[in-house]
Motif scaffolding. Structure first.
Motif, PDB file in Angstrom:
ATOM      1  N   GLY A   1      17.489  70.305 -55.379  1.00 58.33           N
ATOM      2  CA  GLY A   1      17.500  69.096 -54.933  1.00 58.33           C
ATOM      3  C   GLY A   1      16.859  69.111 -53.580  1.00 58.33           C
ATOM      4  O   GLY A   1      17.095  67.775 -53.056  1.00 58.33           O
ATOM      5  N   LEU A   2      15.831  69.621 -53.115  1.00 58.86           N
ATOM      6  CA  LEU A   2      15.255  69.523 -51.848  1.00 58.86           C
ATOM      7  C   LEU A   2      14.480  68.064 -51.527  1.00 58.86           C
ATOM      8  O   LEU A   2      13.708  67.691 -52.551  1.00 58.86           O
ATOM      9  N   ASP A   3      14.869  67.410 -50.600  1.00 58.08           N
ATOM     10  CA  ASP A   3      14.238  66.038 -50.353  1.00 58.08           C
ATOM     11  C   ASP A   3      12.597  66.557 -50.113  1.00 58.08           C
ATOM     12  O   ASP A   3      12.418  67.135 -49.236  1.00 58.08           O
ATOM     13  N   SER A   4      11.933  65.722 -50.650  1.00 58.33           N
ATOM     14  CA  SER A   4      10.252  65.850 -50.564  1.00 58.33           C
ATOM     15  C   SER A   4      10.114  65.601 -48.849  1.00 58.33           C
ATOM     16  O   SER A   4       9.061  65.797 -48.462  1.00 58.33           O
ATOM     17  N   ALA A   5      10.804  64.533 -48.076  1.00 55.24           N
ATOM     18  CA  ALA A   5      10.451  64.509 -46.852  1.00 55.24           C
ATOM     19  C   ALA A   5      10.782  65.532 -45.855  1.00 55.24           C
ATOM     20  O   ALA A   5      10.051  65.903 -45.287  1.00 55.24           O
ATOM     21  N   GLU A   6      11.674  66.343 -46.116  1.00 58.81           N
ATOM     22  CA  GLU A   6      12.079  67.594 -45.557  1.00 58.81           C
ATOM     23  C   GLU A   6      11.001  68.721 -45.827  1.00 58.81           C
ATOM     24  O   GLU A   6      10.758  69.411 -45.005  1.00 58.81           O
ATOM     25  N   PHE A   7      10.772  68.725 -46.868  1.00 54.33           N
ATOM     26  CA  PHE A   7       9.755  69.690 -47.429  1.00 54.33           C
ATOM     27  C   PHE A   7       8.386  69.237 -46.696  1.00 54.33           C
ATOM     28  O   PHE A   7       7.734  70.240 -46.155  1.00 54.33           O
ATOM     29  N   ARG A   8       8.116  68.128 -46.938  1.00 48.36           N
ATOM     30  CA  ARG A   8       6.864  67.883 -46.108  1.00 48.36           C
ATOM     31  C   ARG A   8       6.909  68.068 -44.539  1.00 48.36           C
ATOM     32  O   ARG A   8       5.971  68.497 -44.129  1.00 48.36           O
ATOM     33  N   GLN A   9       8.055  67.754 -43.821  1.00 45.66           N
ATOM     34  CA  GLN A   9       8.194  68.003 -42.452  1.00 45.66           C
ATOM     35  C   GLN A   9       7.904  69.604 -42.197  1.00 45.66           C
ATOM     36  O   GLN A   9       7.307  69.983 -41.419  1.00 45.66           O
ATOM     37  N   VAL A  10       8.513  70.534 -43.089  1.00 44.00           N
ATOM     38  CA  VAL A  10       8.231  71.815 -42.859  1.00 44.00           C
ATOM     39  C   VAL A  10       7.064  72.456 -42.974  1.00 44.00           C
ATOM     40  O   VAL A  10       6.434  73.316 -42.242  1.00 44.00           O
ATOM     41  N   LEU A  11       6.501  71.647 -44.030  1.00 38.21           N
ATOM     42  CA  LEU A  11       4.790  72.033 -44.360  1.00 38.21           C
ATOM     43  C   LEU A  11       4.126  71.665 -43.255  1.00 38.21           C
ATOM     44  O   LEU A  11       3.435  72.616 -42.844  1.00 38.21           O
ATOM     45  N   VAL A  12       4.474  70.694 -42.516  1.00 34.25           N
ATOM     46  CA  VAL A  12       3.623  70.054 -41.380  1.00 34.25           C
ATOM     47  C   VAL A  12       3.849  71.116 -40.149  1.00 34.25           C
ATOM     48  O   VAL A  12       3.113  71.573 -39.317  1.00 34.25           O
ATOM     49  N   GLU A  13       5.111  71.308 -39.894  1.00 34.32           N
ATOM     50  CA  GLU A  13       5.590  71.836 -38.732  1.00 34.32           C
ATOM     51  C   GLU A  13       5.235  73.399 -38.822  1.00 34.32           C
ATOM     52  O   GLU A  13       4.857  74.098 -37.846  1.00 34.32           O
ATOM     53  N   SER A  14       5.070  74.119 -40.069  1.00 40.21           N
ATOM     54  CA  SER A  14       4.835  75.389 -40.271  1.00 40.21           C
ATOM     55  C   SER A  14       3.179  75.508 -40.151  1.00 40.21           C
ATOM     56  O   SER A  14       2.913  76.748 -39.797  1.00 40.21           O
ATOM     57  N   GLY A  15       2.301  74.529 -40.189  1.00 38.46           N
ATOM     58  CA  GLY A  15       0.947  74.592 -40.335  1.00 38.46           C
ATOM     59  C   GLY A  15       0.467  74.567 -41.598  1.00 38.46           C
ATOM     60  O   GLY A  15      -0.935  74.326 -41.750  1.00 38.46           O
ATOM     61  N   LEU A  16       1.191  74.957 -42.640  1.00 38.27           N
ATOM     62  CA  LEU A  16       0.767  74.714 -43.989  1.00 38.27           C
ATOM     63  C   LEU A  16       0.195  73.366 -44.411  1.00 38.27           C
ATOM     64  O   LEU A  16      -0.465  73.132 -45.337  1.00 38.27           O
ATOM     65  N   GLY A  17       0.814  72.269 -43.568  1.00 33.43           N
ATOM     66  CA  GLY A  17       0.421  70.879 -43.907  1.00 33.43           C
ATOM     67  C   GLY A  17      -1.191  70.854 -43.785  1.00 33.43           C
ATOM     68  O   GLY A  17      -1.577  69.802 -44.637  1.00 33.43           O
ATOM     69  N   ALA A  18      -1.853  71.543 -43.236  1.00 27.35           N
ATOM     70  CA  ALA A  18      -3.231  71.303 -43.304  1.00 27.35           C
ATOM     71  C   ALA A  18      -3.922  71.634 -44.508  1.00 27.35           C
ATOM     72  O   ALA A  18      -4.992  71.447 -44.722  1.00 27.35           O
ATOM     73  N   ILE A  19      -3.402  72.379 -45.244  1.00 30.29           N
ATOM     74  CA  ILE A  19      -3.805  72.914 -46.626  1.00 30.29           C
ATOM     75  C   ILE A  19      -2.893  72.459 -47.853  1.00 30.29           C
ATOM     76  O   ILE A  19      -2.936  72.997 -48.869  1.00 30.29           O
ATOM     77  N   ARG A  20      -2.025  71.526 -47.576  1.00 32.46           N
ATOM     78  CA  ARG A  20      -1.037  71.228 -48.554  1.00 32.46           C
ATOM     79  C   ARG A  20      -1.445  69.642 -48.662  1.00 32.46           C
ATOM     80  O   ARG A  20      -1.580  68.946 -47.558  1.00 32.46           O
ATOM     81  N   PRO A  21      -1.053  69.000 -49.847  1.00 31.36           N
ATOM     82  CA  PRO A  21      -1.064  67.455 -50.011  1.00 31.36           C
ATOM     83  C   PRO A  21      -0.146  66.788 -49.261  1.00 31.36           C
ATOM     84  O   PRO A  21       0.800  65.759 -50.093  1.00 31.36           O
ATOM     85  N   VAL A  22       0.197  66.749 -48.124  1.00 29.94           N
ATOM     86  CA  VAL A  22       1.331  66.340 -47.254  1.00 29.94           C
ATOM     87  C   VAL A  22       1.383  64.656 -47.381  1.00 29.94           C
ATOM     88  O   VAL A  22       2.248  64.249 -46.963  1.00 29.94           O
ATOM     89  N   ASP A  23       0.257  64.124 -47.518  1.00 27.92           N
ATOM     90  CA  ASP A  23       0.135  62.639 -47.446  1.00 27.92           C
ATOM     91  C   ASP A  23       0.041  62.064 -48.804  1.00 27.92           C
ATOM     92  O   ASP A  23      -0.266  61.088 -49.009  1.00 27.92           O
ATOM     93  N   ASP A  24       0.514  62.958 -49.873  1.00 29.33           N
ATOM     94  CA  ASP A  24       0.750  62.471 -51.287  1.00 29.33           C
ATOM     95  C   ASP A  24       2.052  62.632 -51.699  1.00 29.33           C
ATOM     96  O   ASP A  24       2.346  63.656 -52.151  1.00 29.33           O
TER      97      ASP A  24
END
Length: 141
Positions: free
Chosen positions: A14-37
């Protein structure tokens, strides 16, 4: 000086999408993932068969890393994300997420992933073998 709290690894359906988004952004993967969707992030989590997290064992249990996988738990497992917050990189969390994922899928299941160029050395040091023949259709958006 007090040692930092231990890191806990485990399956987290049940991982929360906000936490998932935060780690994607903080890891650098946010640049190639749909973090704004938000809807797409939620669909990515809902469609995963296995989500493994790394959290500090302290109040609030901050999320440090996540591995998101699609698997049949019988033959193959595709790890679509392995993301560790930059502030926690170098602590062995990526390797811990790989090990916990392998433990959860078992020795009869292969683990496959596609690496971003900057992470190739990490996967080689983790003992993963390169595969020569891989093919894909790029997503259009």
């Amino acid at each position: 000086m007090t040692a930092p709290p231990p890191i806990l690894y485990g399956r987290e359906d049940g991982l929360d999408s906000a936490e998932f988004r935060q780690v994607l952004v903080e890891s650098g993967l946010g640049a190639i993932r749909p973090v704004d969707d938000e809807a797409r992030l939620q669909a990515m989590l809902a469609g995963a068969d296995l989500i493994v997290t790394a959290r500090r064992d302290e109040p609030g249990r901050p999320l440090l890393g996540v591995a998101r996988c699609v698997t049949d738990f019988s033959w193959c497992c595709y790890m679509s994300e392995l993301a560790v917050s930059r502030s926690a990189q170098g602590l062995g969390i990526g390797l811990g997420l790989l090990k916990e994922t392998r433990r959860l899928i078992g020795p009869q299941v292969s683990l496959v992933l596609a690496s971003v160029p900057d992470a190739v050395g990490f996967y080689e040091r983790a003992g993963m073998e390169r595969i020569a023949d891989a093919f894909w259709y790029r997503r259009e958006r």
